[in-house]
Design a protein around this motif. Structure first.
Motif, PDB file in Angstrom:
ATOM      1  N   TYR A   1      10.219  24.211  93.446  1.00 34.85           N
ATOM      2  CA  TYR A   1      10.696  25.296  94.283  1.00 34.85           C
ATOM      3  C   TYR A   1      10.331  25.066  95.746  1.00 34.85           C
ATOM      4  O   TYR A   1      11.150  25.227  96.636  1.00 34.85           O
ATOM      5  N   SER A   2       9.087  24.688  95.995  1.00 37.41           N
ATOM      6  CA  SER A   2       8.639  24.510  97.383  1.00 37.41           C
ATOM      7  C   SER A   2       9.409  23.393  98.080  1.00 37.41           C
ATOM      8  O   SER A   2       9.718  23.503  99.271  1.00 37.41           O
ATOM      9  N   TYR A   3       9.739  22.343  97.365  1.00 32.87           N
ATOM     10  CA  TYR A   3      10.531  21.256  97.940  1.00 32.87           C
ATOM     11  C   TYR A   3      11.916  21.773  98.321  1.00 32.87           C
ATOM     12  O   TYR A   3      12.430  21.483  99.396  1.00 32.87           O
ATOM     13  N   HIS A   4      12.496  22.568  97.453  1.00 32.34           N
ATOM     14  CA  HIS A   4      13.838  23.113  97.676  1.00 32.34           C
ATOM     15  C   HIS A   4      13.861  24.038  98.896  1.00 32.34           C
ATOM     16  O   HIS A   4      14.690  23.869  99.787  1.00 32.34           O
ATOM     17  N   VAL A   5      12.959  25.022  98.946  1.00 31.21           N
ATOM     18  CA  VAL A   5      12.993  25.999 100.044  1.00 31.21           C
ATOM     19  C   VAL A   5      12.531  25.417 101.374  1.00 31.21           C
ATOM     20  O   VAL A   5      12.815  25.988 102.421  1.00 31.21           O
ATOM     21  N   GLN A   9      10.787  19.046 102.819  1.00 28.43           N
ATOM     22  CA  GLN A   9       9.671  18.697 103.696  1.00 28.43           C
ATOM     23  C   GLN A   9       8.299  18.785 103.033  1.00 28.43           C
ATOM     24  O   GLN A   9       7.373  18.092 103.446  1.00 28.43           O
ATOM     25  N   PHE A  10       8.162  19.642 102.020  1.00 22.15           N
ATOM     26  CA  PHE A  10       6.856  19.895 101.398  1.00 22.15           C
ATOM     27  C   PHE A  10       6.969  20.054  99.894  1.00 22.15           C
ATOM     28  O   PHE A  10       8.002  20.473  99.386  1.00 22.15           O
ATOM     29  N   VAL A  11       5.864  19.762  99.212  1.00 23.27           N
ATOM     30  CA  VAL A  11       5.687  20.111  97.805  1.00 23.27           C
ATOM     31  C   VAL A  11       4.342  20.823  97.709  1.00 23.27           C
ATOM     32  O   VAL A  11       3.321  20.301  98.175  1.00 23.27           O
ATOM     33  N   LEU A  12       4.345  22.015  97.159  1.00 23.86           N
ATOM     34  CA  LEU A  12       3.123  22.762  96.895  1.00 23.86           C
ATOM     35  C   LEU A  12       2.808  22.564  95.422  1.00 23.86           C
ATOM     36  O   LEU A  12       3.622  22.894  94.560  1.00 23.86           O
ATOM     37  N   CYS A  62      12.031  26.221  86.318  1.00 25.76           N
ATOM     38  CA  CYS A  62      12.830  25.404  87.223  1.00 25.76           C
ATOM     39  C   CYS A  62      14.304  25.804  87.151  1.00 25.76           C
ATOM     40  O   CYS A  62      14.772  26.253  86.108  1.00 25.76           O
ATOM     41  N   HIS A  63      14.999  25.623  88.252  1.00 24.88           N
ATOM     42  CA  HIS A  63      16.441  25.869  88.291  1.00 24.88           C
ATOM     43  C   HIS A  63      17.154  24.549  88.552  1.00 24.88           C
ATOM     44  O   HIS A  63      16.741  23.774  89.422  1.00 24.88           O
ATOM     45  N   SER A  64      18.214  24.305  87.840  1.00 26.48           N
ATOM     46  CA  SER A  64      18.940  23.040  87.981  1.00 26.48           C
ATOM     47  C   SER A  64      19.580  22.882  89.363  1.00 26.48           C
ATOM     48  O   SER A  64      19.909  21.775  89.762  1.00 26.48           O
ATOM     49  N   THR A  65      19.726  23.969  90.102  1.00 23.79           N
ATOM     50  CA  THR A  65      20.347  23.896  91.434  1.00 23.79           C
ATOM     51  C   THR A  65      19.343  23.549  92.532  1.00 23.79           C
ATOM     52  O   THR A  65      19.741  23.318  93.672  1.00 23.79           O
ATOM     53  N   TRP A  66      18.041  23.523  92.223  1.00 24.62           N
ATOM     54  CA  TRP A  66      17.046  23.212  93.241  1.00 24.62           C
ATOM     55  C   TRP A  66      17.143  21.752  93.669  1.00 24.62           C
ATOM     56  O   TRP A  66      17.375  20.854  92.859  1.00 24.62           O
TER      57      TRP A  66
END
Length: 113
Positions: A1-5, A9-12, A62-66
């Motif tokens: 999620y964090s990568y997507h939003v 730029q980031f992964v939490l 997880c969402h497949s659209t992320w």
């Protein structure tokens, strides 16, 4: 999620903590960014992001659209005592909030020093 939003730029990750009656406490987060070291020694930069997704297995959260990196791959092998083992359960017991520790105790009359 964090990568997507964060537009990649980031992964939490590596979140730990507990769920309490009045909310959740999250400790020891790791932020992996596009610039290694920006968020401390656990920020492994682009290789860390690729590694995270190389090891990640999507689940019901997880969402497949992320957005995910196209070239995700395992860059680092897991090491003993550096990975958290999680047992999966359908329900979690409610935890009680830990008591606040004493900030300062008076040892002035204690001769055991």
């Amino acid at each position: 999620y964090s990568y997507h939003v964060s537009s990649g730029q980031f992964v939490l990750c590596d979140l730990q903590g507990g769920i309490y009656s009045d909310g959740a406490i999250i400790t020891d987060p790791v932020i992996i960014s596009r610039s290694a070291g920006t968020y401390g020694p656990t920020d492994l930069g682009p290789d860390g992001i690729l590694n995270f997704f190389g090891h990640h297995v999507c689940n019901k959260f997880c969402h497949s659209t992320w957005t995910k990196p196209r070239d995700a791959r395992r860059m680092y092998a897991p090491k003993a005592s550096t990975s958290m083992v999680v047992t999966t359960q359908h329900s979690r017991p409610q935890l009680s909030r830990p008591q606040q520790p004493a900030i300062c105790e008076d040892y002035s009359s204690d001769d055991s020093w």
